[in-house]
Design an enzyme around this catalytic site. Sequence first.
Site, PDB file in Angstrom:
ATOM      1  N   ASP A  19      35.455  42.774  36.780  1.00 17.71           N
ATOM      2  CA  ASP A  19      34.544  42.366  37.781  1.00 17.71           C
ATOM      3  C   ASP A  19      33.443  40.850  38.022  1.00 17.71           C
ATOM      4  OD1 ASP A  19      34.219  42.741  41.050  1.00 17.71           O
ATOM      5  OD2 ASP A  19      32.272  44.051  40.607  1.00 17.71           O
ATOM      6  N   GLY A  22      34.846  36.207  41.172  1.00 14.97           N
ATOM      7  CA  GLY A  22      34.666  35.564  42.658  1.00 14.97           C
ATOM      8  C   GLY A  22      33.826  34.345  42.246  1.00 14.97           C
ATOM      9  N   HIS A  36      39.513  33.712  39.189  1.00 10.69           N
ATOM     10  CA  HIS A  36      40.721  34.973  38.259  1.00 10.69           C
ATOM     11  C   HIS A  36      41.578  34.387  36.238  1.00 10.69           C
ATOM     12  CE1 HIS A  36      39.681  37.617  41.500  1.00 10.69           C
ATOM     13  NE2 HIS A  36      40.303  36.595  42.437  1.00 10.69           N
ATOM     14  N   ASN A  67      43.011  46.237  47.070  1.00 12.90           N
ATOM     15  CA  ASN A  67      43.379  44.119  47.144  1.00 12.90           C
ATOM     16  C   ASN A  67      43.977  43.297  48.107  1.00 12.90           C
ATOM     17  OD1 ASN A  67      42.197  44.414  43.576  1.00 12.90           O
ATOM     18  ND2 ASN A  67      40.436  44.132  45.550  1.00 12.90           N
ATOM     19  N   TRP A  68      44.736  44.133  48.382  1.00  9.79           N
ATOM     20  CA  TRP A  68      46.483  43.712  49.603  1.00  9.79           C
ATOM     21  C   TRP A  68      45.300  42.962  50.826  1.00  9.79           C
ATOM     22  CZ3 TRP A  68      50.940  42.961  47.223  1.00  9.79           C
ATOM     23  CH2 TRP A  68      50.640  43.523  46.106  1.00  9.79           C
ATOM     24  N   ARG A  70      42.571  40.791  50.587  1.00 11.35           N
ATOM     25  CA  ARG A  70      42.265  39.777  50.159  1.00 11.35           C
ATOM     26  C   ARG A  70      43.211  38.717  50.670  1.00 11.35           C
ATOM     27  NH1 ARG A  70      38.589  39.536  44.534  1.00 11.35           N
ATOM     28  NH2 ARG A  70      38.084  42.022  44.967  1.00 11.35           N
TER      29      ARG A  70
HETATM   30  C1  FPP Z   1      37.219  41.538  40.849  1.00 10.74           C
HETATM   31  O1  FPP Z   1      36.517  40.312  40.633  1.00 10.74           O
HETATM   32  C2  FPP Z   1      38.698  40.960  40.240  1.00 10.74           C
HETATM   33  C3  FPP Z   1      40.136  40.967  40.519  1.00 10.74           C
HETATM   34  C4  FPP Z   1      39.613  41.939  41.473  1.00 10.74           C
HETATM   35  C5  FPP Z   1      41.074  40.708  39.775  1.00 10.74           C
HETATM   36  C6  FPP Z   1      40.900  40.374  38.245  1.00 10.74           C
HETATM   37  C7  FPP Z   1      42.142  39.929  38.049  1.00 10.74           C
HETATM   38  C8  FPP Z   1      42.286  39.531  37.004  1.00 10.74           C
HETATM   39  C9  FPP Z   1      41.301  39.147  35.572  1.00 10.74           C
HETATM   40  C10 FPP Z   1      43.066  39.162  36.376  1.00 10.74           C
HETATM   41  C11 FPP Z   1      44.579  39.837  35.691  1.00 10.74           C
HETATM   42  C12 FPP Z   1      45.721  39.458  35.477  1.00 10.74           C
HETATM   43  C13 FPP Z   1      46.469  40.070  33.952  1.00 10.74           C
HETATM   44  C14 FPP Z   1      46.484  39.714  32.683  1.00 10.74           C
HETATM   45  C15 FPP Z   1      45.474  41.930  33.577  1.00 10.74           C
HETATM   46  P1  FPP Z   1      36.527  39.576  42.625  1.00 10.74           P
HETATM   47  O2  FPP Z   1      37.295  38.664  42.622  1.00 10.74           O
HETATM   48  O3  FPP Z   1      35.711  40.538  43.318  1.00 10.74           O
HETATM   49  O4  FPP Z   1      35.062  39.571  41.209  1.00 10.74           O
HETATM   50  P2  FPP Z   1      33.754  39.008  43.076  1.00 10.74           P
HETATM   51  O5  FPP Z   1      32.747  39.952  42.980  1.00 10.74           O
HETATM   52  O6  FPP Z   1      32.900  38.176  41.845  1.00 10.74           O
HETATM   53  O7  FPP Z   1      34.374  38.202  44.566  1.00 10.74           O
END
Ligand code: FPP
Length: 238
Positions: A19, A22, A36, A67-68, A70
Amino acid sequence: MQNQSEMLSVPQHIAIIMDGNGRWAKQRGLPRNAGHRQGAKVFETICDYCQKIGVKYVTAYAFSTENWKRPQNEVDAIMDLLRSYLKEAAKQVKRNVCLRFLGDRTPLAPDVQALIEQAERESAANTGITVCIALNYGGRAEIVHSARALAEKAAKGQLDPARIDEGMLAENLYSGGIPDPDLMIRPSGEKRLSNFLLWQLAYAEFVFLDVLWPDFTPADLDEAIRQFQLRNRRFGGI
Ligand code: FPP
């Protein structure tokens, strides 16, 4: 000199909610997808480190059933990162990594589904570390999936409902055959489970760290393991 996590026993199975991607990007004035991208690199670094220190299973939350919602470009970017990872799965196979994917694959692009099947097949006999990627995963949906599989067997007369027990329910989860996580780590300061491994985390120790996932280092993993080692796991006993 050995570090702390080498001296005491390391958890057999670590679950991670990746997490803060973003927020990491926002702090740097970058698009969310840059977070990401960096998060995917960190994921590989941490899996390598886990293998090095003797962790046997890592389960990481890459994409939830929610997450879809987004923006399409963000969903596409995460799927592209997974595609790239899967296209290089041979690298993991050579390193004795066993790959597993947890979640409902049916809505994924056909090429991603094919790459997942190939990676699982080619790495199935590996014994170094098992890396599970939760993809289109939801903990409640997973329990429903298991309950449905058992109900179908019962409806066909192949299973006596009175014989259904916790072991059977666990075997029919996406994670069937994998021991429950000992430690769950969530970075980024959030202190929620977000529908992650609801069944499997029943007795896990939770460690929440303030670092954002793209900044997460092996030293942060050591810190989480250090906190885990200080806990007194009683599994309901005294
Ligand atoms: C949460 O952070 C993260 C995700 C929903 C995506 C995680 C995916 C990856 C790290 C890439 C996956 C790839 C592989 C190869 C496993 P957030 O976007 O919700 O962060 P935020 O809360 O700061 O907005």
